[in-house]
Design a protein around this motif. Structure first.
Motif, short mmCIF file in Angstrom:
data_model
loop_
_atom_site.label_atom_id
_atom_site.label_comp_id
_atom_site.label_asym_id
_atom_site.label_seq_id
_atom_site.Cartn_x
_atom_site.Cartn_y
_atom_site.Cartn_z
N ASN A 10 19.19 -71.73 -6.24
CA ASN A 10 19.54 -71.79 -6.95
C ASN A 10 19.69 -70.21 -6.83
N LYS A 12 19.79 -67.82 -7.98
CA LYS A 12 19.83 -66.31 -9.13
C LYS A 12 20.19 -65.27 -8.87
N HIS A 95 16.95 -72.38 -17.27
CA HIS A 95 15.51 -71.91 -16.77
C HIS A 95 15.07 -71.32 -17.03
N GLU A 97 13.40 -68.67 -16.29
CA GLU A 97 13.50 -67.55 -16.22
C GLU A 97 14.94 -67.09 -17.61
N GLU A 165 10.71 -78.25 -13.12
CA GLU A 165 10.33 -76.64 -12.84
C GLU A 165 9.23 -76.34 -13.16
N ALA A 169 4.53 -72.73 -10.58
CA ALA A 169 4.98 -73.21 -8.81
C ALA A 169 6.59 -71.97 -8.79
N ILE A 170 7.40 -71.60 -9.37
CA ILE A 170 8.06 -71.32 -9.14
C ILE A 170 7.83 -69.85 -9.00
N GLY A 171 8.63 -69.64 -7.34
CA GLY A 171 8.47 -68.33 -6.39
C GLY A 171 7.38 -67.65 -5.42
N GLY A 210 10.61 -75.14 -7.16
CA GLY A 210 9.18 -74.47 -7.57
C GLY A 210 8.16 -74.69 -5.75
N SER A 211 9.25 -73.82 -5.10
CA SER A 211 8.05 -73.24 -4.27
C SER A 211 8.62 -74.55 -3.19
N MET A 212 9.50 -75.10 -3.31
CA MET A 212 10.38 -76.06 -2.15
C MET A 212 10.47 -75.59 -0.88
N LEU A 230 15.45 -78.25 -7.09
CA LEU A 230 16.31 -77.23 -7.03
C LEU A 230 15.76 -75.80 -6.34
N ILE A 231 16.30 -75.14 -6.03
CA ILE A 231 15.98 -74.39 -4.40
C ILE A 231 16.02 -73.36 -5.19
N GLY A 232 14.90 -71.99 -4.92
CA GLY A 232 15.08 -70.33 -4.79
C GLY A 232 15.28 -69.73 -3.92
N GLY A 233 14.02 -69.26 -3.60
CA GLY A 233 13.89 -68.68 -2.43
C GLY A 233 14.32 -69.39 -0.98
#
Ligand code: PGA
Length: 250
Positions: A10, A12, A95, A97, A165, A169-171, A210-212, A230-233
């Motif tokens: 993701n 974003k 999501h 956000e 998520e 834990a997200i970011g 969430g921060s994976m 589901l991977i963000g950063g």
């Protein structure tokens, strides 16, 4: 159990034409032969060029939101049909956000998911508790209510993926332990089976988000009810994302 892991990026609101297409190509190249499904969800502006960059690869393309109407007077919105038209197979919905920034409600998320199903998209529906809800011991009841409100009756293993998520834990670099996350995943599976029956959602995939990172992915993905991430950063660096892909197949 025949649940192929899904590793989804993701992005974003990140990525311009040049670095976005470069990243997508690097992911596709590095993920060649991976035994899991791989999905990239860039911002809407990059869907067309990344579709082109991914041509001939097995990496799937997804969007980060859609409207519940097929067309009409909805300035700034994009419909599920439009996403299919441009080559998407998946769409992230609900999501945290979007729930926070745009006031999206469970009911709207359910309408969007039903529209995604009608258009032939896989809906990736997100749920997760806030830190205050967790501290109050309300995690399972909050998740149950979000599932009841956000997952339409049309959901099956073929058209829906759930992402758990935890908002806290997200970011943030913080995560629940792999066992704690797995407990919530098992709860999600049991809750949806109770509501939708065991048949249609027998192979439902439930992702953790969430921060994976590559460093914690092995533990998380080894859990019996965690079917991907589901991977963000970490999706913004090919090396990190591919490290997680490797953990999904090891
Ligand atoms: P994160 O984001 O990996 O940066 O924590 C995950 C998400 O919000 O989907």
């Amino acid at each position: 159990m025949s649940r192929t892991p899904l590793i989804a990026g993701n992005w974003k609101m990140n990525g311009l034409l040049s670095d976005g297409t470069t990243l997508a190509k690097a992911v596709a190249l590095g993920a060649k032969g991976a035994a899991c499904d791989i999905l990239i969800c860039p911002p809407a502006t990059l869907l067309a060029p990344i579709k082109e960059a991914l041509a001939g690869t097995t990496v799937h393309l997804g969007a980060q939101d859609c409207h519940w109407q097929a067309s009409g007077a909805h300035t700034g919105d994009i419909s599920a049909q439009m996403l299919v038209d441009i080559g998407c197979s998946h769409v992230i919905l609900g999501h945290s956000e979007r729930r926070a920034d745009h006031g999206e409600t469970d009911n709207q998320v359910a309408l969007k998911a039903a529209a995604a199903h009608n258009a032939g998209l896989m809906a990736l529906i997100c749920v997760g508790e806030t830190e205050a809800q967790r501290d109050a011991g309300d995690t399972m009841s909050v998740i149950s209510a979000q599932l009841d409100g956000s997952v339409p009756d049309s959901a099956t293993s073929e058209n829906t993926v759930i992402a758990y998520e935890p908002v806290w834990a997200i970011g943030t670099g913080r995560t629940p332990t792999a066992q704690e996350a797995n407990q919530v995943h098992a709860h999600i599976r049991a809750h949806l089976r109770g509501r939708l029956g065991t048949e249609g959602i027998a192979d439902l995939r439930i992702l953790y988000g969430g921060s994976m990172k590559p460093g914690n992915a092995v533990d998380l993905l080894a859990q019996p009810d965690i079917d991907g991430g589901l991977i963000g950063g970490a999706a913004l660096k090919a090396e990190d994302f591919l490290g997680i892909v490797a953990a999904a197949v090891s």
